[in-house]
Write a protein that holds these residues in place. Structure first.
Motif, PDB file in Angstrom:
ATOM      1  N   ILE A   7       0.864  -1.169   0.000  1.00 23.00           N
ATOM      2  CA  ILE A   7       0.000   0.000   0.000  1.00 23.00           C
ATOM      3  C   ILE A   7       0.908   1.229   0.000  1.00 23.00           C
ATOM      4  O   ILE A   7       1.729   1.400   0.904  1.00 23.00           O
ATOM      5  N   ILE A   8       0.773   2.059  -0.999  1.00 20.95           N
ATOM      6  CA  ILE A   8       1.631   3.236  -1.128  1.00 20.95           C
ATOM      7  C   ILE A   8       1.005   4.413  -0.383  1.00 20.95           C
ATOM      8  O   ILE A   8      -0.101   4.857  -0.715  1.00 20.95           O
ATOM      9  N   GLU A   9       1.705   4.895   0.615  1.00 22.53           N
ATOM     10  CA  GLU A   9       1.233   6.018   1.417  1.00 22.53           C
ATOM     11  C   GLU A   9       2.073   7.260   1.119  1.00 22.53           C
ATOM     12  O   GLU A   9       2.976   7.237   0.302  1.00 22.53           O
ATOM     13  N   GLU A  12      -0.821  11.867  -2.605  1.00 24.79           N
ATOM     14  CA  GLU A  12      -2.133  12.496  -2.604  1.00 24.79           C
ATOM     15  C   GLU A  12      -3.156  11.395  -2.865  1.00 24.79           C
ATOM     16  O   GLU A  12      -3.365  10.974  -3.994  1.00 24.79           O
ATOM     17  N   GLY A  13      -3.767  10.879  -1.768  1.00 23.46           N
ATOM     18  CA  GLY A  13      -4.667   9.745  -1.872  1.00 23.46           C
ATOM     19  C   GLY A  13      -3.929   8.463  -1.519  1.00 23.46           C
ATOM     20  O   GLY A  13      -3.016   8.459  -0.697  1.00 23.46           O
ATOM     21  N   GLU A  14      -4.317   7.359  -2.140  1.00 22.08           N
ATOM     22  CA  GLU A  14      -3.634   6.096  -1.868  1.00 22.08           C
ATOM     23  C   GLU A  14      -3.661   5.217  -3.117  1.00 22.08           C
ATOM     24  O   GLU A  14      -4.494   5.381  -4.004  1.00 22.08           O
ATOM     25  N   ALA A  15      -2.710   4.289  -3.167  1.00 19.36           N
ATOM     26  CA  ALA A  15      -2.609   3.359  -4.286  1.00 19.36           C
ATOM     27  C   ALA A  15      -2.094   2.020  -3.759  1.00 19.36           C
ATOM     28  O   ALA A  15      -1.490   1.954  -2.685  1.00 19.36           O
ATOM     29  N   LYS A  16      -2.344   0.979  -4.516  1.00 18.01           N
ATOM     30  CA  LYS A  16      -1.868  -0.353  -4.140  1.00 18.01           C
ATOM     31  C   LYS A  16      -1.035  -0.918  -5.277  1.00 18.01           C
ATOM     32  O   LYS A  16      -1.463  -0.923  -6.438  1.00 18.01           O
ATOM     33  N   LEU A  17       0.176  -1.372  -4.949  1.00 17.06           N
ATOM     34  CA  LEU A  17       1.051  -1.993  -5.929  1.00 17.06           C
ATOM     35  C   LEU A  17       1.127  -3.491  -5.655  1.00 17.06           C
ATOM     36  O   LEU A  17       1.508  -3.917  -4.560  1.00 17.06           O
ATOM     37  N   ASN A  18       0.774  -4.278  -6.636  1.00 18.71           N
ATOM     38  CA  ASN A  18       0.848  -5.737  -6.531  1.00 18.71           C
ATOM     39  C   ASN A  18       2.098  -6.201  -7.281  1.00 18.71           C
ATOM     40  O   ASN A  18       2.113  -6.264  -8.510  1.00 18.71           O
ATOM     41  N   ASP A  30       1.186  -4.667 -10.824  1.00 13.36           N
ATOM     42  CA  ASP A  30      -0.187  -4.272 -11.119  1.00 13.36           C
ATOM     43  C   ASP A  30      -0.520  -3.074 -10.235  1.00 13.36           C
ATOM     44  O   ASP A  30      -0.447  -3.153  -9.006  1.00 13.36           O
ATOM     45  N   ILE A  31      -0.861  -1.937 -10.850  1.00 10.78           N
ATOM     46  CA  ILE A  31      -1.144  -0.704 -10.115  1.00 10.78           C
ATOM     47  C   ILE A  31      -2.651  -0.568  -9.937  1.00 10.78           C
ATOM     48  O   ILE A  31      -3.390  -0.559 -10.922  1.00 10.78           O
TER      49      ILE A  31
END
Length: 423
Positions: A7-9, A12-18, A30-31
């Protein structure tokens, strides 16, 4: 093949990198962006001028960019609308100031900690506050102002306000020289040898030295393809593949694609992924310092950091030039000859260069209301979620790296904003 999720913290907001690993190297990422407010859907059926209030709230950092792109798109729907040179300059100035404050925040709040340095909030926030004051002086408030309107701007602008803004610019130039690099800033970006950067004191030199020391200067490379869709009195529209610059850039070849694993849409030009942002702008402008960095390290973490930080003095000096050209006698607003409520069956496009790259707004009007609205953000370009056969820009920059920590640096070198990506 191992798989890990991160989980990218601190974005601005959040994203998940697989992450997918093979032979102890990342072979695919996978973004995933998993939240969206649906601004494009909210705008449908609304009065066109409502967009001037709604769109700046797409993002808490680049609201000015969304405002200017919105007003350009709406003005493009009119037949022969007039906007004074003074109004155009004021719009460009506030946009320049927004880019500058974002670059300071990105450098000190994102890059610094990733290199093991203490996050320096004061160095990020103080110059950002000054630029916020400069925007507020011209636009009435910051953030989320709606001072740019169809036909110009709402502020008449006084000579005392111009003097105040000039003082803000001079203060930022002094801060930049004091903390980022002790260099003759007027000759900074015209310098064509990055070795000279290392001989000067400042946080930029220290960061770049750290990147080289860690062996990251060749990491984060992607396709080496660059695109600039926005244009101003400073930025030039165009494309570049490696160092081969092409002036042509046709909006009809820009396409969005749905993504099955993420709420963010992919963006391609002629079915290819292109990087946007400060490095792309510098490559199109052929900025000597960035050209030398690119010659040695191509589209790497090193080049992206240098290009973004170097854009600050470029925009500051150009803003001083713009201010000198303001004619206060010109009108701030020229009433359009057509009534926006009467527009039907027309469409318009607005495109500017935001902090993270090219931002595009497209609008269709029917019976005086918004029939359709499309927003293509810079982070959609850079963070497109491609396939193993054709990975997106940031995906390709992470493939081949050995660990998630280095991959995160490569990912964040694009200045990640998830709320803009999904809007």
């Amino acid at each position: 093949m191992a798989s890990e999720i991160e989980i990218i913290e601190k974005i601005e907001g959040e994203a998940k990198l697989n992450f997918s690993f093979k032979d102890k190297k990342i072979d695919f990422v996978d973004i995933e962006f998993f939240s969206s407010r649906g601004v494009e859907h909210i705008l449908k059926g609304k009065h066109p001028l409502d967009a001037l209030v709604i769109n700046p709230r797409v993002c808490g950092i680049c609201g000015q960019a969304h405002l200017i792109a919105t007003v350009q798109a709406l003005e493009n729907c009119f037949d022969g609308i007039q906007v004074s040179q003074k109004a155009k300059i004021l719009r460009e100035l506030t946009l320049n100031f927004e880019l500058i404050q974002n670059h300071f925040k990105w450098f000190y709040l994102t890059i610094y900690p990733l290199l093991g340095k203490k996050q320096d909030i004061k160095k990020a926030i103080y110059p950002s506050q000054i630029m916020g004051k400069a925007i507020a002086t011209l636009a009435g408030q910051y953030p989320h102002n709606s001072y740019a309107i169809v036909g110009g701007v709402t502020n008449k602008v006084l000579s005392t306000e111009i003097i105040k803004v000039e003082n803000y610019i001079d203060e930022i130039l002094k801060i930049y020289k004091d903390i980022i690099i002790d260099f003759n800033l007027e000759n900074f970006t015209s310098c064509n040898n990055i070795k000279k950067i290392f001989s000067h004191k400042g946080d930029l030199s220290e960061v770049l030295k750290q990147v080289k020391k860690n062996g990251w200067h060749n990491y984060g490379k992607s396709y080496d393809r660059f695109l600039v869709a926005g244009q101003s009195s400073y930025f030039k529209r165009g494309r570049s593949i490696k160092t081969n610059r092409q002036a042509s850039m046709n909006f009809k070849y820009i396409q969005e694609f749905e993504n099955q694993t993420s709420l963010a849409k992919d963006v391609k030009y002629r079915n290819k992924y292109y990087e946007v942002g400060p490095l792309s702008r510098a490559m199109i402008l052929k900025t000597p310092l960035i050209k030398d960095a690119h010659r040695q390290f191509q589209d790497s973490i090193f080049s992206r950091i240098l290009a973004r930080v170097c854009e600050i003095p470029q925009l500051l000096f150009h803003s001083k030039e713009l201010i000198s050209k303001i004619d206060l006698a010109q009108p701030s607003y020229i009433k359009p000859s057509q009534d926006i409520n009467d527009l039907s069956g027309v469409s318009g496009i607005g495109c500017i260069e935001a902090a993270r790259g090219s931002l595009i707004h497209k609008v269709e009007l029917q019976f005086g209301l918004i029939k359709d609205y499309q927003i293509i953000t810079p982070t959609q370009w850079n963070l497109s979620n491609g396939t193993k056969e054709m990975p997106g820009i940031s995906q390709k920059a992470m493939i081949g790296l050995k660990d998630k920590q280095t991959a995160e640096l490569a990912f964040k070198s694009f200045d990640v904003c998830s709320v803009c990506t999904t809007h």
